[in-house]
Structures are given as structure tokens and as C-alpha cells.
Design a protein around this motif. Sequence first.
Motif, PDB file in Angstrom:
ATOM      1  N   ASP A   1      -2.637   2.636  -4.414  1.00 28.61           N
ATOM      2  CA  ASP A   1      -3.664   3.304  -3.614  1.00 28.61           C
ATOM      3  C   ASP A   1      -4.888   2.423  -3.417  1.00 28.61           C
ATOM      4  O   ASP A   1      -4.932   1.271  -3.875  1.00 28.61           O
ATOM      5  N   MET A   2      -5.896   2.949  -2.733  1.00 27.12           N
ATOM      6  CA  MET A   2      -7.084   2.172  -2.403  1.00 27.12           C
ATOM      7  C   MET A   2      -7.904   1.782  -3.628  1.00 27.12           C
ATOM      8  O   MET A   2      -8.764   0.902  -3.548  1.00 27.12           O
ATOM      9  N   ASN A   3      -7.626   2.429  -4.761  1.00 28.39           N
ATOM     10  CA  ASN A   3      -8.313   2.079  -6.000  1.00 28.39           C
ATOM     11  C   ASN A   3      -7.533   1.070  -6.827  1.00 28.39           C
ATOM     12  O   ASN A   3      -7.906   0.752  -7.956  1.00 28.39           O
ATOM     13  N   GLY A   4      -6.423   0.557  -6.271  1.00 30.10           N
ATOM     14  CA  GLY A   4      -5.614  -0.420  -6.981  1.00 30.10           C
ATOM     15  C   GLY A   4      -4.752   0.206  -8.060  1.00 30.10           C
ATOM     16  O   GLY A   4      -4.332  -0.484  -8.991  1.00 30.10           O
ATOM     17  N   LEU A   5      -4.459   1.500  -7.935  1.00 32.05           N
ATOM     18  CA  LEU A   5      -3.682   2.206  -8.947  1.00 32.05           C
ATOM     19  C   LEU A   5      -2.326   2.615  -8.392  1.00 32.05           C
ATOM     20  O   LEU A   5      -2.180   2.900  -7.202  1.00 32.05           O
ATOM     21  N   ASP A  53       0.800  -1.228   0.000  1.00 29.35           N
ATOM     22  CA  ASP A  53       0.000   0.000   0.000  1.00 29.35           C
ATOM     23  C   ASP A  53       0.834   1.280   0.000  1.00 29.35           C
ATOM     24  O   ASP A  53       0.279   2.379  -0.006  1.00 29.35           O
TER      25      ASP A  53
END
Length: 236
Positions: free
Chosen positions: A203-207, A199
Motif C-alpha cells: 500500500d501507499m504506506n509501504g506495508l 502496488d
Amino acid sequence: MAKIQSEQALAGAFEKEMSRLSRRRFLGYAGAAAGAMAGLAACTRQNDASARTGADGIDLGSGDPGILNYAYALEQLEAAFYVKVIMSPYANMSAAETSLISDIRDHEIAHREFFKNALGGAAIPALDFDFSTVDFGSRTSVLGTAKAFEDLGVSAYNGAGKLIKKADYLVLAGKIVSVEARHASYIRDLVSPNSFADDSIIDMNGLDVTNKPADVLKIAQTYIKTKLDGSNLPFY
């Protein structure tokens, strides 16, 4: 005046040279690339590197040529680092690590020479580097620096993508960043197994994380003696 290669020829030259560059063949790359980069198209005079050094350092330029010079500066940094790593291996570097890090070195040299030849007279000069904070005899120091460079490089290409106007340049940047991401994954796993996509970089969007040129240059300048001026680069 040397000129920037047309977008179509640029894409073709990159594909050709990267496909030809196999393990341990990097020594012959520069000569081969010079021939592949023939047939240049027009560029504007303001992108001529000979007129771009001022009080704020070497002006990377503006527009797409500026972004290409920005990438060229980062590739010079990475290539110089890995050349030094292999020239003076850290203690107990394994055969597998030597082989794979040598491959990374070869890729970075290929990227560096590609940008140099593609930009022609618009290219910034060869840069001087300061690796005094790196203990090249220490695996921890070398791999920690490599991790920082690779993560920074991936975020730099990600951040520059939206600033590129020419579609062919964007395609090339996408292909190069995919190679840099492979490097980053390998180095990160050497430092800490299974950290290739943690992480801190996803990021939290998998980007992938992105960084703007100004932020990247501020970090990279720590290792680059030559002062760089990115004030004319495109910005968000």
C-alpha cells in the motif's frame, strides 16, 4: 486426548525442525517432526476436531487454536498444490525453476506437518482439494495460481496476526509469513520481472496488504472441496 503443545515448546520445535529441513530432505520430515512434537500441554475439549464437523462444514475452532487450524488449512492447500506441480512439471520447466519450486514445496510441507503435529487432536482432518481450474501443463496457469496462493497466504498471516493472543504463536506466525513472502517474491518475479513488490500488494504506506480470515477462506474454498466453517474464529 492429544493436546496442543505449550507455547515455549512449540517455538523451540519449529526452530529446530525448520533449521533441519534442508533441500531435498522433506521426505524424512514427518517422522522427525513427530518426535520433536512430544510433550504436549492441556487444551480444552471444545477444540477436539472429532466433535467439530456440522452442517456448515468443519469448524476451525476459536481463539488461538482456531487461528492455528486456519493456518493449517492454508498450508495444506499450498503443499498439495506444489506437490502436484513437481509431480507433473509444466512444459519446459527449467532446472532452476524445478529446483526452487521444489524448495517451496518442501517449505510448505514443513509448515503443514508442523501445524498438524503441534495441534495434535485439535487439528482439523486432511482436506480434499479441487485443482480442476489449473492446467498443470501450462507454465502460465501454474505460476498464475502459485502467485495467487502466495499473495493470499501472506495477506492471511498479516490479517491473522492481530487476532493471535499468545506472544509465542505471534512470533511463529511472523517467521512463517516471512518465508511465505520470499516465496511470493520469487513466484511474482517468474510471472513478471520486477513485480515482487508492486502496488497490488504494497500500500501507499509501504506495508503489505492484509485480509481477514472470512475473506481469505472465501477465496481458498474455491480450491478446497472440504467445506470449512470459520464462524468461530476471532474477528476484528
